[in-house]
Design a protein around this motif. Structure first.
Motif, PDB file in Angstrom:
ATOM      1  N   PHE A   1     -77.160  34.139 -11.900  1.00  0.00           N
ATOM      2  CA  PHE A   1     -76.445  33.072 -11.197  1.00  0.00           C
ATOM      3  C   PHE A   1     -76.768  31.720 -11.812  1.00  0.00           C
ATOM      4  O   PHE A   1     -75.859  30.924 -12.098  1.00  0.00           O
ATOM      5  CB  PHE A   1     -76.828  33.093  -9.717  1.00  0.00           C
TER       6      PHE A   1
ATOM      7  N   SER B   1     -73.168  32.651 -13.964  1.00  0.00           N
ATOM      8  CA  SER B   1     -72.037  32.620 -13.035  1.00  0.00           C
ATOM      9  C   SER B   1     -71.891  31.285 -12.311  1.00  0.00           C
ATOM     10  O   SER B   1     -70.767  30.791 -12.137  1.00  0.00           O
ATOM     11  CB  SER B   1     -72.128  33.772 -12.028  1.00  0.00           C
TER      12      SER B   1
ATOM     13  N   HIS C   1     -71.273  39.249  -9.595  1.00  0.00           N
ATOM     14  CA  HIS C   1     -71.375  38.097 -10.486  1.00  0.00           C
ATOM     15  C   HIS C   1     -70.471  38.255 -11.696  1.00  0.00           C
ATOM     16  O   HIS C   1     -69.799  37.304 -12.118  1.00  0.00           O
ATOM     17  CB  HIS C   1     -72.828  37.896 -10.910  1.00  0.00           C
TER      18      HIS C   1
END
Length: 230
Positions: free
Chosen positions: A107, A111, A177
């Motif tokens: 993350f 993402s 993701h």
């Protein structure tokens, strides 16, 4: 009926939606633009981040990791062999390790920057950080996705699923993701056949269908996004 405050392209929200799909939980979806810092939403989650789930008279359940643990504690035992958290401590450690890898490291490095630059900024005011996407940020994130994809490929080569023999939270976190950035065409699938084959298996599950049916006006999905045999 559960209520989920989410954003359609928030990877953490997608993770929870996949869990709900696998467990057959009925979700009422409420879109939340977390950067607007709505007072009513901050009362549910002082951190101001999605997702947040409401379940009857329980207090608000904030954050993907906490929601996932709550769902497992409340409903996992009823799922038998379809439970998304394994039974043994060592197996659970591995699932949690990979959940953290994707929900935190992936993350942070991939993402979040790509979704923020290419999607969220379109709807943000200047004072909230909106504006033109940063080419440098996107370039770094696209470089980072390559080593993450190689790691997924290595896991997929050595195991049936990412954390072991069967589907777990680890697979759903990774797929959530990847799905957000696959929509944007930012996953170099040609670089790792094992990762691609694993993702195709997960993407073909019924729990994925609601995600694949969502489109963002002005941002068309990539060719690979809805193709189950890409």
């Amino acid at each position: 009926m559960f209520t989920l405050f989410h954003h359609p392209f928030c990877p953490h929200s997608r993770f929870i939606r996949l869990i709900a799909g696998e467990y057959g939980l009925d979700l009422k979806l409420v879109e939340e633009r977390s950067w607007e810092r709505r007072e009513a939403f901050l009362l549910l989650n002082a951190a101001g981040t999605t997702p947040v789930m409401l379940d009857d008279e329980q207090p608000p359940i904030p954050g993907a990791a906490i929601i996932a643990e709550y769902v497992d504690e409340a409903y996992g035992a009823e799922m038998g062999p379809k439970r998304l958290m394994p039974e043994t401590i060592s197996e659970r450690v591995e699932v949690r390790r990979l959940m953290a890898w994707f929900n935190e490291k992936f993350f942070e490095e991939v993402s979040h920057p790509l979704v923020t630059e290419r999607i969220y900024k379109r709807f943000m005011s200047e004072e909230n950080g909106g504006g033109a996407p940063s080419a440098d940020v996107m370039r770094a994130a696209k470089a980072n996705v390559r080593y993450h994809l190689a790691y997924i490929g290595w896991l997929a080569q050595t195991r049936n699923f990412l954390a072991g023999d069967r589907l777990t939270y680890a697979d759903l976190a990774a797929a959530a993701h990847l799905s957000a950035i696959d929509y944007l065409g930012d996953v170099p699938w040609s670089e790792d056949d094992s990762a691609k084959a694993w993702y195709a298996r997960v993407k073909s599950r019924p729990s994925f269908r609601p995600l694949l049916s969502e489109w963002l006006a002005g941002v068309p999905a990539s060719r690979t996004y809805v193709d189950l045999d890409f």
